[in-house]
Write an enzyme that holds these catalytic residues in place. Sequence first.
Site, PDB file in Angstrom:
ATOM      1  N   SER A  84       0.849  -1.187   0.000  1.00  0.00           N
ATOM      2  CA  SER A  84       0.000   0.000   0.000  1.00  0.00           C
ATOM      3  C   SER A  84       0.885   1.237   0.000  1.00  0.00           C
ATOM      4  O   SER A  84       1.745   1.364  -0.870  1.00  0.00           O
ATOM      5  CB  SER A  84      -0.958  -0.026   1.208  1.00  0.00           C
ATOM      6  OG  SER A  84      -1.929   1.008   1.100  1.00  0.00           O
ATOM      7  N   THR A  85       0.741   2.138   0.962  1.00  0.00           N
ATOM      8  CA  THR A  85       1.493   3.390   0.965  1.00  0.00           C
ATOM      9  C   THR A  85       2.990   3.135   0.886  1.00  0.00           C
ATOM     10  O   THR A  85       3.548   2.411   1.704  1.00  0.00           O
ATOM     11  CB  THR A  85       1.177   4.195   2.236  1.00  0.00           C
ATOM     12  OG1 THR A  85      -0.232   4.344   2.355  1.00  0.00           O
ATOM     13  CG2 THR A  85       1.828   5.564   2.186  1.00  0.00           C
ATOM     14  N   HIS A 129      -2.554  -1.008  -3.573  1.00  0.00           N
ATOM     15  CA  HIS A 129      -3.679  -0.084  -3.413  1.00  0.00           C
ATOM     16  C   HIS A 129      -3.425   1.159  -4.258  1.00  0.00           C
ATOM     17  O   HIS A 129      -2.451   1.879  -4.043  1.00  0.00           O
ATOM     18  CB  HIS A 129      -3.848   0.302  -1.939  1.00  0.00           C
ATOM     19  CG  HIS A 129      -4.125  -0.864  -1.046  1.00  0.00           C
ATOM     20  ND1 HIS A 129      -3.819  -0.849   0.299  1.00  0.00           N
ATOM     21  CD2 HIS A 129      -4.688  -2.071  -1.287  1.00  0.00           C
ATOM     22  CE1 HIS A 129      -4.191  -1.991   0.842  1.00  0.00           C
ATOM     23  NE2 HIS A 129      -4.712  -2.754  -0.104  1.00  0.00           N
ATOM     24  N   MET A 186      -0.276   1.114   5.438  1.00  0.00           N
ATOM     25  CA  MET A 186      -0.992   1.362   6.684  1.00  0.00           C
ATOM     26  C   MET A 186      -2.066   0.310   6.894  1.00  0.00           C
ATOM     27  O   MET A 186      -2.658  -0.191   5.947  1.00  0.00           O
ATOM     28  CB  MET A 186      -1.639   2.749   6.640  1.00  0.00           C
ATOM     29  CG  MET A 186      -2.113   3.243   7.991  1.00  0.00           C
ATOM     30  SD  MET A 186      -0.700   3.518   9.073  1.00  0.00           S
ATOM     31  CE  MET A 186      -1.531   4.086  10.542  1.00  0.00           C
ATOM     32  N   ASP A 194      -4.352  -4.874   6.063  1.00  0.00           N
ATOM     33  CA  ASP A 194      -4.760  -5.636   4.884  1.00  0.00           C
ATOM     34  C   ASP A 194      -3.638  -6.588   4.476  1.00  0.00           C
ATOM     35  O   ASP A 194      -2.497  -6.169   4.266  1.00  0.00           O
ATOM     36  CB  ASP A 194      -5.089  -4.697   3.721  1.00  0.00           C
ATOM     37  CG  ASP A 194      -5.647  -5.441   2.519  1.00  0.00           C
ATOM     38  OD1 ASP A 194      -6.283  -6.494   2.716  1.00  0.00           O
ATOM     39  OD2 ASP A 194      -5.448  -4.958   1.388  1.00  0.00           O
TER      40      ASP A 194
END
Length: 350
Positions: free
Chosen positions: A170-171, A196, A289, A292
Amino acid sequence: MAMSGKVIRVMVVDDSAVARSYLISGLSAKPNIQIAGFAVDAADALQKVGELRPDVITMDVEMPGMGGIELIRKLLPAYRVPVILVSSLNLRVFDALDAGAVDFVRKPDGTQSKAEFINTLAQKIVVSAYAKVRPGRPARAARAEVTAEPTAPLGPRPILDGAVIGLGASTGGTEATLEVLRRLPSDIPPMVIVQHMPPGFTKMYAERLDRICAMEVREAVDGDELHRGLALVAPADFQCRVLRSGSRYRVACKPGEKVSGHRPSVDVLFHSMAENVKGSMVGIIMTGMGRDGADGLLAMRKAGAYTIGQDKESSVVYGMPMVAFDIGAVQTQASSENIAGVLLRRLREL
């Protein structure tokens, strides 16, 4: 990573007065966000950032004069402030992430309400306030798009023909995933990647990886069959699963509810692998973050997978890999630069 109740001071950088007004009014309505100030272009931002000392900066990529990418390269060595890009569907967003920006959101284009856009941006601001900021590669290296590092082929080993690798991020994951893939050989077992990302960008991201990496990389299409030398990026706004068809595997990319707050969800991918992959499998969870992918990775480990988590030092946000490690889902931790080596050693041991 627990979120505190602190107020996050945001600096808005945009040359459009309409966009600035919209961002400032929308973000000001959020109880945990305070507008520290704004800048009308990159030069104005460089003058004001030292005085305003924001916790997070939102920035347009395309601005007259000095653009967002050059601004990031000038800004980050002196001020380690997280930058979130507010971008149209534009390849330059990946150059800006390479330069050191933490995350990005897509400008409203009629498919998303302005309220949804502000909510998404506000969530990313909260996450980015806790991110580890690093200046990116020098501009010359970035323009050349660092290519794949020479890696010895794995060879025609039948056991690897039935293997599947899943990777979730993700991030901070766009560049971290690139660090892994560009160190892998062209005959790597098939990979399925969940990153993501807003709609439209997953296809551009896959095309960028395909230019740089030794294996073929493309955005997944429902029904795609997995084979060695292919990495598929899950399309934004679809849940992506690995399914078995006899001795072969394919992906299913279908609309569905968000899982663990995301669509695509790393948990959905990893759980599908735990249930359906009968050969050797590897799960890799990287910077991001929340949690997930953590539960799905644990399911994969229990099903016999080898599991790797990105370490704290190299993660932009040590959230997803931390939760996975804490619940016992991760067997080996490594930096984004070393994960490929860990993976290849494992595959050569099979």
